[in-house]
Design an enzyme around this catalytic site. Structure first.
Site, PDB file in Angstrom:
ATOM      1  N   PRO A  79     -31.786 -70.668 -32.893  1.00 48.13           N
ATOM      2  CA  PRO A  79     -33.202 -70.928 -32.644  1.00 48.13           C
ATOM      3  C   PRO A  79     -33.517 -71.250 -31.183  1.00 48.13           C
ATOM      4  CG  PRO A  79     -32.547 -71.958 -34.686  1.00 48.13           C
ATOM      5  CD  PRO A  79     -31.287 -71.425 -34.043  1.00 48.13           C
ATOM      6  N   CYS A  80     -34.551 -70.569 -30.674  1.00 51.71           N
ATOM      7  CA  CYS A  80     -34.885 -70.677 -29.257  1.00 51.71           C
ATOM      8  C   CYS A  80     -36.089 -71.581 -28.988  1.00 51.71           C
ATOM      9  CB  CYS A  80     -35.154 -69.294 -28.674  1.00 51.71           C
ATOM     10  SG  CYS A  80     -36.604 -68.486 -29.384  1.00 51.71           S
ATOM     11  N   GLN A  81     -36.766 -72.051 -30.030  1.00 45.95           N
ATOM     12  CA  GLN A  81     -38.000 -72.803 -29.821  1.00 45.95           C
ATOM     13  C   GLN A  81     -37.804 -74.026 -28.933  1.00 45.95           C
ATOM     14  OE1 GLN A  81     -36.787 -71.765 -32.732  1.00 45.95           O
ATOM     15  NE2 GLN A  81     -38.399 -71.039 -34.098  1.00 45.95           N
TER      16      GLN A  81
END
Length: 156
Positions: A79-81
């Site tokens: 996940p890049c958030q």
């Protein structure tokens, strides 16, 4: 399943970007995937030919590596958030950012020969580069040789 195929596990699979690429290249066999978003998983299943023998895990934090099939390659678009310029930029302080350590946990337990990881370019800058240094040192401590590159998806 053909004997000469490279077996891989698709972690944080989304709709299957890694799978699409590996299928297109050929010579790879997916043994399973992990995706917590039910809509992304539904798309993954609609797009890709999921074998009956493939395992599925909805939550990476609950994977028991002892029950997983063996694989040679662990793919993970974690996940890049928490790293993205459009996110809150909390890095490891965001539970999604800390999911990198689930990759490390499975890599330590299963010891695949290769890891193929993907994230956003801003991960390099987070906390003045300290977060990326933690990622690199964690993988190095697990015995992996490391290469990394920033790619512009518009070029591919």
């Amino acid at each position: 399943m053909e004997k000469n195929l490279i077996r891989y596990f698709d972690m944080f699979a989304g709709i299957g970007g890694f799978r699409a690429g590996l299928t297109r290249v050929g010579g790879f066999q997916c043994v399973g995937h992990c995706e917590i978003d039910k809509y992304a998983d539904a798309s993954y299943r609609a797009i890709h030919d999921i074998g009956k023998e493939e395992v599925y895990y909805p939550d990476a934090t609950k994977i028991d590596p002892g029950g997983m099939p063996d694989f040679d390659l662990l793919c993970a678009g974690f996940p890049c958030q928490s790293w993205s310029a459009s996110g809150r930029k909390l890095g490891f302080a965001d539970p999604r950012g800390a999911l990198f350590f689930e990759i490390a946990r499975l890599a330590k337990a299963k010891q695949p020969a290769y890891l193929l990881l993907e994230n956003v370019p801003r991960i390099l800058l987070h906390d003045q580069g300290r977060a990326f240094a933690i990622i690199l040192s964690t993988l190095h401590e697990l015995g992996y040789g490391l290469e990394w590159n920033v790619c512009d998806s518009a070029d591919h």
